[in-house]
Scaffold this active site. Structure first.
Site, PDB file in Angstrom:
ATOM      1  N   LYS A  43       0.804  -1.218   0.000  1.00  0.00           N
ATOM      2  CA  LYS A  43       0.000   0.000   0.000  1.00  0.00           C
ATOM      3  C   LYS A  43       0.846   1.281   0.000  1.00  0.00           C
ATOM      4  O   LYS A  43       0.332   2.367  -0.282  1.00  0.00           O
ATOM      5  CB  LYS A  43      -0.942   0.010   1.203  1.00  0.00           C
ATOM      6  CG  LYS A  43      -1.988  -1.100   1.178  1.00  0.00           C
ATOM      7  CD  LYS A  43      -2.972  -0.935   0.037  1.00  0.00           C
ATOM      8  CE  LYS A  43      -4.118  -1.934   0.151  1.00  0.00           C
ATOM      9  NZ  LYS A  43      -5.134  -1.737  -0.890  1.00  0.00           N
ATOM     10  N   ASP A  44       2.140   1.158   0.289  1.00  0.00           N
ATOM     11  CA  ASP A  44       3.018   2.330   0.177  1.00  0.00           C
ATOM     12  C   ASP A  44       2.961   2.909  -1.235  1.00  0.00           C
ATOM     13  O   ASP A  44       3.047   4.122  -1.435  1.00  0.00           O
ATOM     14  CB  ASP A  44       4.471   1.957   0.479  1.00  0.00           C
ATOM     15  CG  ASP A  44       4.715   1.665   1.954  1.00  0.00           C
ATOM     16  OD1 ASP A  44       3.756   1.725   2.739  1.00  0.00           O
ATOM     17  OD2 ASP A  44       5.869   1.359   2.303  1.00  0.00           O
TER      18      ASP A  44
END
Length: 458
Positions: A43-44
């Site tokens: 999700k970064d």
């Protein structure tokens, strides 16, 4: 010198590693290890692109606040970006999210609001609705809305897909990824389909119960994947097949990945790996399967990697002679096939309706559900005691009479475990592979002890 200018420059370029111990087929399965991103998850990638797009559009201005419903990982990515850009973060998480993951969000400086899992998306208490309310109430608030934000899939089309294509020299034939908000599988699939001329097959891994694999969206325990609605970020036309995986299979594979492959990952990674192994068993030696492992396992040490947590939910062991599961069968409740007949009542029932259920079922306690039968663990709101019901008026709501959740015991545990729990608790819920099997009381154990005594009498 090779020195990153900030932590954000460390996002992406994660490695692929071959799975050996958990894959017994001749088809190679390689895992893309996304917990090596600085925030610990895939999700970064979307966090950077979403924030940059919001700044460019004017939706997010200096001093603003990022408000987002998240199972934890998107929040960490957004918190990392917010640190560098000077924004405040408020994240709304469902209550099934491990406390360890909530603590991680707070460690990055975010504020965390917890909302119940077992409510419909449109319910004002849901984590979707709560986040909408906070946006309305917070000046300068921006909601990334990963469920519909086109920057999410775009980030994977620009990074995750190309990285896989390059690392495999274009030899990838199948991609396996969990389907959650839809952005990861959609963006990665879009690139790989285009790069391969449509030959790469895309397989979604999904929890049993999620709508992607034909369920109703009713609760399951694996975090960060599956949905109870269709997100705008998800393009189903890019997914060739969806494989449903149970909580138990997901968690057991997650533990195997740590113990046999040296990969400490989360439950959704175990789920995706189970799907990849099942897929590989029907492919040929010229195929190459890539499975995305979206996050690490340190946020799940108190759950998936805790033997007691697993055992009490029926994920470890087999119910045999002398087990709680055998006791349930001897009660002739019927087992998993008859789980819908558990002593239970809807949360919106009246006292009179609850008493009627008790009369039909016998016993002294009921489960209270936030949704219809059959009973699903995530939808149990508490218990009802017969004594409290009899002291109330038949037309009254049961809401004020609801007691705490019952304690759990796994079906494979010895009866002594249920007995020990019932010395302090009024009832204990028997779970088999995470699914409710029966609600036991002290009366049940007395009957069991009586049966055993009669069976051994001379």
């Amino acid at each position: 010198m090779r020195i990153a200018s900030s932590v954000l420059d460390l996002i992406g370029s994660t490695p692929l590693v071959r799975l050996n111990a958990v894959n017994r087929s001749e088809v190679p399965i390689v895992a893309k290890v996304e917990y090596l991103n600085p925030g610990g998850s895939i999700k970064d990638r979307i966090a950077v692109r979403i924030v940059h797009a919001a700044e460019a559009s004017g939706e997010l201005r200096p001093g603003g606040t990022i408000v987002e419903p998240t199972s934890g990982n998107t929040g960490v990515g957004l918190a990392l970006v917010a640190q560098q850009r000077g924004y405040r973060c408020v994240f709304v998480v469902p209550d099934k999210v491990a406390e360890d993951k909530r603590a991680v969000l707070r460690a990055y400086g975010a504020e965390v609001v917890v909302a119940p899992t077992a409510v419909a998306p449109e319910d004002p208490r849901s984590y979707y609705s709560v986040s909408d309310r906070l946006v309305r109430e917070t000046p300068g608030a921006f909601k990334p809305n990963q469920y519909a934000n086109p920057a999410g899939p775009a980030s994977h089309a620009a990074s995750t897909g190309p990285e896989i294509w390059e690392a495999t020299d274009g030899r990838i034939t199948h991609l396996v990824a969990g389907v959650g908000t839809g952005g990861t599988i959609t963006g990665t699939a879009r690139f790989l389909k285009e790069a391969s001329g449509g030959s790469v097959q895309v397989i979604g891994a999904d929890p049993v119960g999620s709508i992607y694999s034909g369920g109703t969206g009713r609760p399951y325990l694996v975090e960060g994947v599956g949905e109870d609605f269709w997100p705008g970020a998800y393009d189903p036309s890019l997914v060739d097949e969806v494989i449903a995986v149970s909580d138990g299979d997901s968690f057991r594979m997650t533990r195997r990945l740590a113990r046999e492959e040296g990969l400490l990952v989360g439950g959704s990674s175990g789920m995706a790996t189970v799907a990849a192994v099942r897929l590989a068993s029907r492919l040929g030696p010229d195929d190459l399967v890539v499975v995305l492992l979206p996050d690490g396992g340190r946020g799940y040490l108190g759950k998936v990697f805790d033997d007691d947590w697993m055992r009490r939910r029926g994920f470890l062991g087999t119910a045999g002679v002398g087990s709680v599961g055998e006791l349930v069968r001897r009660k002739d409740v019927g087992g998993l096939a008859d789980a819908g007949s558990l002593p239970a009542v809807r949360r919106d029932a009246t006292v009179g309706e609850a008493i009627d259920v008790l009369r039909r079922r016998g016993g002294s306690r009921l489960l209270v559900l936030s949704a219809p039968q059959p009973v699903v663990l995530g939808e149990i709101a508490g218990t009802l005691d017969a004594h409290r019901l009899l002291a109330a008026a038949p037309g009254d709501s049961i809401e004020a009479l609801i007691g705490p959740m019952p304690a759990f015991v796994g079906a494979a545990e010895p009866v002594a475990a249920a007995r020990a729990t019932l010395t302090a608790e009024e009832s204990v819920l028997v779970l088999d592979d995470g699914r409710p099997l029966d609600l036991l009381t002290r009366t049940d154990l007395l009957a069991h002890a009586s049966d055993d005594h009669e069976g051994t009498a001379p």
